[in-house]
Motif scaffolding. Structure first.
Motif, PDB file in Angstrom:
ATOM      1  N   ARG A   1       3.500 -16.849 -35.612  1.00 45.06           N
ATOM      2  CA  ARG A   1       2.949 -15.466 -35.042  1.00 45.06           C
ATOM      3  C   ARG A   1       3.826 -14.559 -34.272  1.00 45.06           C
TER       4      ARG A   1
ATOM      5  N   GLN B   1       4.313 -10.566 -35.572  1.00 44.62           N
ATOM      6  CA  GLN B   1       2.874  -9.745 -33.968  1.00 44.62           C
ATOM      7  C   GLN B   1       5.025  -8.846 -34.516  1.00 44.62           C
TER       8      GLN B   1
ATOM      9  N   ILE C   1       4.842  -5.006 -34.706  1.00 46.05           N
ATOM     10  CA  ILE C   1       3.685  -3.513 -33.551  1.00 46.05           C
ATOM     11  C   ILE C   1       4.992  -3.186 -33.597  1.00 46.05           C
TER      12      ILE C   1
END
Length: 235
Positions: free
Chosen positions: A42, A46, A50
């Motif tokens: 994760r 992420q 981002i």
């Protein structure tokens, strides 16, 4: 002086070697390896996502978009902060939202308008990273304060004593960082700037700003939250 501008993905993959060692240890000791693998996966998704997302956001120069992103970050951080007190999560969510928002507004506006003198003030390249640091740090302090306050109330402490003990507990990680910075460790922001070729003297000034920012945001958010929550437990 050599500078590090970019890290190729092939080079970045090497950091997974020590990560894999820890995963192997977790598996060998028959602990929750799936939880760690999920967290690592994760994190990778992420952060890579981002990176691409912020690259486009930084090019927009829109106050509305910048503030909208900050607001969503505030909502998520408020919800996550109360993960230690899930029983009271819905009841205390508004208090957490207000407390984190107040800490973010006071601290971030001081930095943007006073310390850095950013123009325009809504420059996403400054607002979003600094706002994220403030919210993440405040979230952790508020989470500790909420958990400790709940525990103290369960142990039949009066609300004033519970508030004071909880506030002290919430500030312990941040105060420890203040003691250790420069002696035990060079924090991430300062290390990153030095690696990119910036003078250590300049990097130190930015790190002073960050450390004061973290202490202030932690204290404001925890104090405000505890003051609001205590109203329901005054004895």
């Amino acid at each position: 002086m050599n500078t590090i501008e970019t890290i190729p993905l092939t080079n970045l993959a090497y950091i997974l070697i020590p990560v894999l060692i820890v995963v192997i240890i977790i598996a060998a000791w028959k602990l929750h390896v799936s939880h760690s693998l999920y967290a690592i996966t994760r994190m990778l998704i992420q952060l890579l996502a981002i990176g691409y997302f912020l690259n486009s956001i930084f090019a927009t120069h829109s106050a509305q978009i910048t503030l909208s992103i900050l607001f969503f970050m505030l909502i998520f951080s408020s919800w996550i902060a109360l993960g230690t007190v899930k029983k009271h999560r819905r009841l205390w969510f508004g208090k957490a939202l207000f407390s984190l928002g107040l800490a973010a507004v006071i601290t971030l506006s001081t930095i943007i308008l006073g310390v850095l003198e950013v123009s325009p003030w809504y420059e996403a390249r400054y607002i979003i990273p600094l706002g994220g640091m403030i919210l993440a740090n405040s979230m952790n302090s508020l989470s500790l304060a909420a958990e400790r306050f709940q525990s103290e109330i369960k142990n039949n402490s009066d609300s004033l004593r519970a508030r004071n003990i909880s506030f002290n507990a919430a500030l312990i990680p941040t105060i420890n960082m203040l003691f250790a910075v420069g002696l035990v460790s060079l924090p991430g922001m300062m290390t990153g700037q030095i690696l990119s070729g910036i003078s250590p003297f300049i990097a130190a000034r930015y790190q002073i700003m960050v450390m004061c920012m973290m202490f202030a945001s932690s204290g404001i958010s925890a104090a405000c939250f505890l003051a609001l929550v205590r109203r329901n437990y005054k004895t």
